[in-house]
Structures are given as C-alpha cells and as structure tokens.
Design a protein around this motif. Structure first.
Motif, PDB file in Angstrom:
ATOM      1  N   VAL A 434      -9.380  36.842   4.089  1.00 16.54           N
ATOM      2  CA  VAL A 434     -10.708  37.451   4.127  1.00 16.54           C
ATOM      3  C   VAL A 434     -11.391  37.182   2.790  1.00 16.54           C
ATOM      4  CG1 VAL A 434     -12.028  39.585   4.382  1.00 16.54           C
ATOM      5  CG2 VAL A 434      -9.917  39.261   5.695  1.00 16.54           C
ATOM      6  N   ALA A 435     -12.523  36.468   2.822  1.00 16.12           N
ATOM      7  CA  ALA A 435     -13.245  36.104   1.590  1.00 16.12           C
ATOM      8  C   ALA A 435     -14.695  36.555   1.698  1.00 16.12           C
ATOM      9  CB  ALA A 435     -13.178  34.593   1.354  1.00 16.12           C
ATOM     10  N   ARG A 436     -15.204  37.106   0.601  1.00 10.59           N
ATOM     11  CA  ARG A 436     -16.596  37.519   0.512  1.00 10.59           C
ATOM     12  C   ARG A 436     -17.194  36.928  -0.767  1.00 10.59           C
ATOM     13  NH1 ARG A 436     -15.307  38.371   4.850  1.00 10.59           N
ATOM     14  NH2 ARG A 436     -15.403  40.273   6.115  1.00 10.59           N
ATOM     15  N   SER A 437     -18.307  36.207  -0.619  1.00 14.03           N
ATOM     16  CA  SER A 437     -18.945  35.556  -1.762  1.00 14.03           C
ATOM     17  C   SER A 437     -20.433  35.873  -1.769  1.00 14.03           C
ATOM     18  CB  SER A 437     -18.752  34.039  -1.715  1.00 14.03           C
ATOM     19  OG  SER A 437     -17.387  33.699  -1.659  1.00 14.03           O
ATOM     20  N   SER A 438     -20.996  35.913  -2.964  1.00 17.25           N
ATOM     21  CA  SER A 438     -22.439  36.113  -3.088  1.00 17.25           C
ATOM     22  C   SER A 438     -22.955  35.300  -4.263  1.00 17.25           C
ATOM     23  CB  SER A 438     -22.774  37.598  -3.299  1.00 17.25           C
ATOM     24  OG  SER A 438     -22.240  38.077  -4.517  1.00 17.25           O
ATOM     25  N   ASN A 439     -24.175  34.809  -4.111  1.00 18.64           N
ATOM     26  CA  ASN A 439     -24.829  34.045  -5.165  1.00 18.64           C
ATOM     27  C   ASN A 439     -26.266  34.518  -5.277  1.00 18.64           C
ATOM     28  OD1 ASN A 439     -26.468  31.721  -6.307  1.00 18.64           O
ATOM     29  ND2 ASN A 439     -24.410  30.925  -6.584  1.00 18.64           N
ATOM     30  N   ASN A 440     -26.627  34.998  -6.453  1.00 13.97           N
ATOM     31  CA  ASN A 440     -27.986  35.484  -6.684  1.00 13.97           C
ATOM     32  C   ASN A 440     -28.554  34.789  -7.916  1.00 13.97           C
ATOM     33  OD1 ASN A 440     -28.272  37.885  -4.707  1.00 13.97           O
ATOM     34  ND2 ASN A 440     -26.308  38.257  -5.707  1.00 13.97           N
ATOM     35  N   ALA A 441     -29.724  34.178  -7.752  1.00 14.56           N
ATOM     36  CA  ALA A 441     -30.376  33.466  -8.848  1.00 14.56           C
ATOM     37  C   ALA A 441     -31.811  33.962  -8.995  1.00 14.56           C
ATOM     38  CB  ALA A 441     -30.359  31.959  -8.593  1.00 14.56           C
ATOM     39  N   LEU A 442     -32.189  34.280 -10.220  1.00 18.51           N
ATOM     40  CA  LEU A 442     -33.548  34.726 -10.526  1.00 18.51           C
ATOM     41  C   LEU A 442     -34.094  33.837 -11.632  1.00 18.51           C
ATOM     42  CD1 LEU A 442     -35.811  36.816 -10.075  1.00 18.51           C
ATOM     43  CD2 LEU A 442     -34.732  38.224 -11.850  1.00 18.51           C
ATOM     44  N   TYR A 443     -35.155  33.044 -11.313  1.00 15.96           N
ATOM     45  CA  TYR A 443     -35.697  32.068 -12.252  1.00 15.96           C
ATOM     46  C   TYR A 443     -37.169  32.356 -12.546  1.00 15.96           C
ATOM     47  CZ  TYR A 443     -31.874  28.726 -12.701  1.00 15.96           C
ATOM     48  OH  TYR A 443     -30.685  28.117 -13.034  1.00 15.96           O
ATOM     49  N   PHE A 444     -37.532  32.084 -13.809  1.00 15.78           N
ATOM     50  CA  PHE A 444     -38.917  32.184 -14.247  1.00 15.78           C
ATOM     51  C   PHE A 444     -39.322  30.872 -14.908  1.00 15.78           C
ATOM     52  CE2 PHE A 444     -37.383  36.522 -14.103  1.00 15.78           C
ATOM     53  CZ  PHE A 444     -38.439  37.204 -13.516  1.00 15.78           C
ATOM     54  N   ALA A 445     -40.612  30.614 -14.917  1.00 16.99           N
ATOM     55  CA  ALA A 445     -41.153  29.406 -15.549  1.00 16.99           C
ATOM     56  C   ALA A 445     -42.309  29.794 -16.460  1.00 16.99           C
ATOM     57  CB  ALA A 445     -41.624  28.411 -14.492  1.00 16.99           C
ATOM     58  N   ASP A 446     -42.483  29.019 -17.548  1.00 13.84           N
ATOM     59  CA  ASP A 446     -43.574  29.225 -18.499  1.00 13.84           C
ATOM     60  C   ASP A 446     -44.374  27.943 -18.614  1.00 13.84           C
ATOM     61  OD1 ASP A 446     -43.067  31.968 -20.012  1.00 13.84           O
ATOM     62  OD2 ASP A 446     -41.113  31.019 -19.714  1.00 13.84           O
ATOM     63  N   SER A 447     -45.666  28.080 -18.583  1.00  7.82           N
ATOM     64  CA  SER A 447     -46.557  26.943 -18.774  1.00  7.82           C
ATOM     65  C   SER A 447     -47.787  27.426 -19.530  1.00  7.82           C
ATOM     66  CB  SER A 447     -46.947  26.326 -17.425  1.00  7.82           C
ATOM     67  OG  SER A 447     -47.734  27.237 -16.686  1.00  7.82           O
TER      68      SER A 447
END
Length: 782
Positions: A434-447
């Motif tokens: 039994v495997a449980r995985s999570s991936n959370n990515a929060l990205y910002f950009a500056d210009s």
C-alpha cells in the motif's frame, strides 16, 4: 581424497590439520565445532587421520575447541567462506600460551546461487565514496547519469535496500545511494531473472544492496574515515558496532558525509531555422547523516524475531549555470544569448523499518517468515531561477517555487517453505503493498509588471497504489535435473488525481498471471571445473511509476521541462535465458527480452522548448549475451573479466511517426587482485562501454580504470587504503540522438577522477566463557 567432493551449493568441507612444534601430525585429538550464537555443540570428532571432515554451512560463524593430551586447550573462532577449507593449528605444550585463533576463508568476488549472483562488496567499496559508486563498479551492471541501473535489458533494474524495495524515482534513489557510505555495504545481490517469489514488477531484474549488521561473536565493530579529492573534496566518518549476548544480538551504525561534486553537460540542438547551443555547469554540495540499527532475538530453537531501522537525512543543494547561444541555421549568425541560473535547496528524509518473524517448522529446513515494513520519504525542495537575456537585451525574468514530495509505503509479506523427506521443496506466500504519494508545487514569477502566481508550474497531484499478490513454486532434483516451476498472481489498483491546475483522474486496474520456470542440469567437467547449465523462463510487468505519470511540468531551464504522461500503460516482458556456471561461478549467459508496450524517455521539441516525457513506444526484442572468466581466488593473484553484448530491435512510434531502430552495444569489465604480502593487497578494476545506447542516445566509447592499495597494520586490526578513481579521466560521454522530430549531440562528464585515502579500524571482544562443571563429550557425529 579430494575436498571438493564434500561441497554442495550451501555447505563446505572443513578439515583440521593439527601439528606440534616439530611439525609432526597430532593424532587422537578431540575437535568440537560449536554454534557461534549460543555456544551449543554441533559436531565432535576424533582427529585420527587427515580424512576426518566436518560439513558446515557457507558464510557462517563457528567456534572451535580442540583438546589433546599434554597440550594446551585450543579455542578459536572462524567464519566459513564459499570453498572447502583447511584450518591449521599448532598444539603447544601446557607450559606455553596460545592466543586466540581466527580463520576467515577468502570470499570470491562473484558467485552464483541458483537465480542470484552475489558480489562481494568489500573490494569494490575500498576505493568508493558511496553506494552508487559501488554499483557502478559491480561487474555487469550499467549505471546511467540519472542513477538507473541496467543489467540485461533496456528496462532499469529495481533497487532494494536490505530486501526492501526503494519505491522512488531514479533521481531520488541516486541521491539516497550517494549519501550511503560504501563501507556500510556487505554484498550486492543481483537477480537478473527473479523467481515467482519476487515481485513481477522487476522486468529489468533486481539489485539488492545488503548492509552490514556485524558478525555475532561477542562485541565487535569498526571505525571508518575517508577523504577523497577530485575537483572538489568528499569527507566521511562513521562507525559500526554489534553485540551478541546469548540469544540477543544488537547492532548500530552511523556515518557522516560532507561531499561536493559537479557535472558538465553541453549540447547542440539544430532545428529547421535555429541552432541551440547549451552548456550546463552544475555544483552539488551535500551533507548527509546516515545510520541504522536493530536487534535479533532467538526466542527459542524455532522462533526468531528481528527489527531493523535505517534512516538518511540528506541536505542537498545544487547550483546550475546554463549558457545558451541561439544561432541562425542558415548562416550561423548569432540570434540570441541567454544565461539561466537555477538554485535548488532542501533536505530529503528517508526512514525504513522492518519487523520480521521467522519460525522453523522442522529440522528439514521448513520455515515460515513474516515481515511488516514501513517506509517514509520526504523531499522538500526550494527552487529559484533567473533568466537573463544578454542579446538581445531584455528584462530579466525571475521565478521561485517550493516542491513538497512525500511518500508513505506499508508492505506486509508472508512466505512459507516446506521441505519433504523426498527432497521436494514447496514455497508459497503473499504480499500486500500500500503506497500513498503526494506532490505539491507552488511557483511565483517576477517581471517588470510585478510578482504573480505561475499557474503553469503550480500543481497538486496525489497518487495511490495498492498491489496484492500470491505465489506458489516447487523444486525437485532427480537424476541430476532440477525443476523449479512457479506462478505468481498480482492485482494492480492505481489511482492518480491531479487537483491543480485542472481536475484530471486516471486509473489502472488489472489482474495478471506471471509464470516462471527454472531448469538446472550438470554439463560435465572442463579444466577441473564442474559445469552446470540453467534454463529460465519468466514473465514480468513494469508499471508506470509515480513521477512518470504526474502530468505537471517540472522546470529545468527556460527551454526544457520534464512532464509525466498519465496515459502510460504497463509494460509486459517475456524473458528467456540459458546460462552456464563453473563451480557456481557464472561464465556464459544468452537471453532474449520480448517486450510489449515498452515505455521509455521521449524528447519532444515544441518550438524553442523541449519536453522530456514518457510514452509507450511499441515493441522491443532485445538479445543479450554475457561471457566471463578468470582465475578463482585462493592464491596470491586472481582476476575476473567479462563482456556483455546487447542487440536492440525497436519497432514502434516516436513523436507520432513510425520508428524502427536496430543497434548493438558492448560492455567490457574486469577486476584484478594481487596479494603481494599477507598484509598488502593491490586491486585494479575497470569497465568500458562500446556503442552504448540509452533511451536512443548513442554513446561513443567511454570507461573508467580504478586502482587501490590496501595495507593491514596493527595485527590486521587496521586497514589503510589508497585509491585512484578514473585514473585517465576516460569516464566522459559523447552522445548523439537522431529520432523523428528531434536531433541533438553533445558531451558530459562528472567529478569522477579522485585520489583518496580511507582508514578502517576493526575491534572486537570475545564473549565471556560460561562457568561449567566439566565438559561432557556427546557421541561423535551429532
């Protein structure tokens, strides 16, 4: 009488040579062999002549006690190896003192046990800084720049640690192994064709890294320290200690490593209108804390309970500079020049626990083994990137993000082995994963317009994997023929959910049967070696792993992204192999991998941007052959050398176009050991790849030659090891790729040339003797 007639696959013959000070044979002495763990007596025999033998298990610690009239009592300990052994003792008169005798027979570098090749890791670890380098030096194994290990297939092998599968991406596994000290490895088990007992999801085979737990003889351990210098330096220090007290044995290890390395990669990618020229220079500093421990409790003669825990805290960093020149394809004039700076920081955590219980059913070797495993992995990465336009001059584009990758895995296994009096062995068992995985990515950009949320890279993805299996296999030997058929049933239930940026769900639900057949028969003798032929058939599956299914784009630079494919199908492989061993030493293998729905890395160019992803390409029939030979250990010099050829035949689709690909590649490897004196050893190890192929990237010849000198001092309690890795800086890859809609060429190399010194100090204390009222002699042969 020849000693070798007593040897079997699991035992050796032991003869004792007892002489007095005048080199005269002492007869009528009494020799006792005792179990090392509890000092119980196993065998008692009178040494009447040179034809008295003891049949003992291989790789097992024992105690020995020899008594004779008018001589001192001889008490010693020894560990059996893989070959028949003669122990030499001097019987001294009672007025003289005899020190403890410790005899360790020499272990061969490589040996074959049924479907398993066992590689002694110590000589490879002596000149290595981490576990990944030990794998790179393992004969017949090929490790690519991403950390994938290839054995006899275009499909990577599955990596195990102490029998526990590392269900992580190749990059995460490579990061973990780089933080694992080489000195902590006891042996490498290579299963190119695992039986029905093992997971069917191992089309490319299994590589099991077995860590040291210590020999259960009193209290013993080792202290290790090393320093390796290349372009950058790596330092390591650690210890390993174990203690045996009657039925209870414990062990503990820890290692601290401060390492730094680099990678250089340059590539040229032409298109119809422009040419991209990129040069990457990456630095990888890291600080790693690695350790483990556990206990082994012999509750009674039948029941054994054990617990093992391993942890790794890896503070990784990387700093990448990517210089990009853009030229007009028509006239070669410069169209643009950019610099991309990428920084990654963040710790990685690994924790693995295994609680096991083993019950001996009878004296024939029947047993029931159960284990419960829990593995936790977390990678918290923070990324910052700057895209600087030099020509034409534009505003600098900044970006940053945080990626949290977390996995929880629980595995229960139950295996039973039943051996009958007519020498039939039945094996059955079940496994629930039994495997449980999570991936959370929060990205910002500056210009120039300000800071804003980067919706292209921001994502949330969750993954569930439930795999249940049951297997059965049996084996029987008659008239010199061993037959071992088996069958494994596996049910796969995978669900992936992308929540951000869009809702996207995929499922894989299926039930498969995986047959297995192993045949063995003697082929006679040649040059004094017993030849054995083995024929194997195996069906296996390769499921899409979590990172290959995750559809969100992962930033490499402003022109390159890694993207998963949620539409991947499982890959099915039928493997056929015939191999020959000489005295359990693998010498020849010929095989075929018939693969359907093969998935591998796919590079897709969309305008100026590259997307590296995965796809099911079609079919592949891969023919391979291995040929090895050498001088076996036992004297001052031995060597092991071999070659492997792979012929690849792809027939499928690449970037939407028909693609047929044929290619033959070669891998040559060798290992030499010379014992100049009883305390000085020299080793020379190396490999070379010719016409290498890796995901359709064709590699020009490259290789590595490594040298080490091992000196024992302080009555062989300390070893001083000097080594040079990649002596001639030949471990550099030049590559080309020419597939539909994508053409490129380039070169890459890493910080592989290093000079190092390692110190290893071994210490040990004998267990305190129990006070007994006399010494009862049981009947001979018990």
């Amino acid at each position: 009488m020849m000693l070798c007639k007593w040897s079997t696959a699991q035992s050796i013959a032991l003869r004792i040579n007892l002489q007095n000070e005048k080199s005269e044979t002492v007869i009528n002495a009494t020799a006792q062999i005792l179990r090392a763990t509890d000092s119980s007596i196993l065998f008692v025999k009178t040494l009447k002549n040179k034809d008295v033998f003891f049949t003992l298990k291989i790789n097992t610690p024992y105690l020995i006690r020899i008594t004779s009239v008018n001589t001192n009592l001889i008490i010693g300990s020894f560990v059996t190896g893989e070959r028949d052994t003669v122990l030499n003792f001097i019987a001294q008169t009672k007025s003289k003192k005899l020190d403890e005798v410790i005899v360790v027979s020499r272990t061969p570098l490589v040996k074959q046990e049924d479907d398993k090749t066992i590689v002694d890791a110590e000589p490879l670890a002596n000149s290595s800084t981490n576990a990944l380098e030990v794998l790179e030096k393992t004969p017949g194994a090929i490790v690519d720049q991403d950390g994938n290990v290839y054995l006899n297939s275009a499909t990577p092998a599955v990596i195990y640690l102490n029998g526990r599968e590392l269900r992580m991406s190749a990059q995460d596994v490579a990061s973990l192994l780089k933080g694992l000290p080489a000195s902590s490895i006891s042996k490498i088990e290579v299963l190119r064709n695992p039986s029905a007992k093992y997971d069917a999801a191992s089309s490319g085979g299994i590589v099991n890294i077995v860590l040291k737990k210590g020999v259960k003889l009193g209290t013993n351990g080792s202290l290790d320290a090393s320093y390796f210098q290349g372009v950058y330096a790596t330092q390591s220090v650690g210890f390993n200690v174990s203690k045996s007290e009657k039925k209870f044995n414990t062990y503990l290890s820890y290692n601290f490593t401060n390492r730094k390395s680099f990678q250089f990669l340059s590539s040229v990618r032409p298109t119809n209108q422009i040419i991209f020229i990129q040069s990457f220079y990456s630095k990888f500093p890291a600080v790693t804390n690695n350790g483990g421990g556990g206990f082994d409790y012999q509750a009674n003669k039948k029941l054994n309970i054990a617990y093992d825990v391993r942890f790794n805290i890896n503070n990784n960093r990387s700093n990448v500079r990517n210089d990009i020149d853009i030229l007009n394809a028509a006239n070669g004039t410069q169209r643009g020049k950019n610099i991309s700076l990428v920084s990654n920081t963040g710790p990685g955590y690994f924790l693995g626990n295994t609680l096991s219980l083993k019950y001996k059913i009878d004296s024939l070797g029947s047993e029931w083994a159960n284990s419960l495993e829990y593995t936790y992995f977390k990678n918290d990465n923070k990324q910052v990137y700057d895209n600087i336009s030099i020509f034409p001059s534009k505003n600098t584009f900044f970006g940053d993000g945080a990626i949290l990758n977390e996995k929880n895995i629980v595995v229960f296994k139950s295996d039973a082995v039943f051996k009958t009096k007519n020498k039939i062995t039945f094996e059955t068992g079940t496994k629930i994963n039994v495997a449980r995985s999570s991936n959370n990515a929060l990205y910002f950009a500056d210009s120039s317009t300000g800071r804003f949320l980067n919706t292209y890279q921001t994502n949330s993805f969750k993954y569930k994997e439930n795999i249940a299996s049951i297997y059965f296999q049996a084996s029987k030997t008659f008239n010199g023929l061993t037959i071992k058929p088996g069958m494994r049933l596996e049910h796969t239930d995978i669900i992936g959910n992308q929540i951000i940026p869009t809702l996207n769900t995929f499922t894989i639900k299926r039930t498969d049967l995986f047959p297995y057949l192993f045949l063995r028969h003697g082929l006679g003798k040649a040059i004094g070696f017993k030849l054995t032929g083995n024929l194997i058939f195996r069906r296996s599956i390769t499921r899409p792993f979590y990172e290959a299914l995750n559809p969100f784009p992962r930033y490499a630079d402003q022109y390159t992204y890694d993207v998963g494919n949620p539409n991947l199908r499982p890959q099915i492989t039928n493997n056929y192999e015939f191999n020959v061993t000489a005295n359990e030493f693998p010498v020849l293998s010929v095989g075929l991998n018939d693969i359907k729905d093969i998935f591998t890395t796919l590079t897709n160019a969309r305008g100026d941007t590259l997307f590296r992803t995965y796809d099911n390409l079609g079919k592949n029939k891969e023919v391979y052959m291995r040929l090895v030979g050498g001088i076996p250990p036992g004297k001052n010099y031995f060597f092991y050398a071999g070659t492997q050829m792979n012929i690849i035949n792809y027939n499928g689709i690449y970037n939407g176009e028909k693609f047929i690909y044929h290619r033959a590649s070669w891998n040559v490897f060798m290992f030499h050991n010379y014992k100049a004196t009883p305390t000085l050893n020299f080793t020379l190890q190396g490999f070379m790849r010719l016409n290498g192929v890796q995901n359709f990237f064709e590699l020009k010849p490259f290789g590595s030659l490594n040298f080490s000198a091992n000196k024992s001092v302080l009555k062989k309690k300390m070893n001083i090891i000097l080594s040079v890795n990649d002596m001639f800086r030949t471990n550099r890859q030049t590559f080309t790729i020419d597939v539909p809609k994508f053409v490129a060429n380039g070169r890459q190399y890493q910080d592989t040339r290093r000079v190092g010194i390692a110190l290893k100090y071994n210490f040990g204390l004998k267990p305190k003797p129990e006070k007994k009222q006399g010494f009862e002699i049981p009947p001979e042969g018990i």
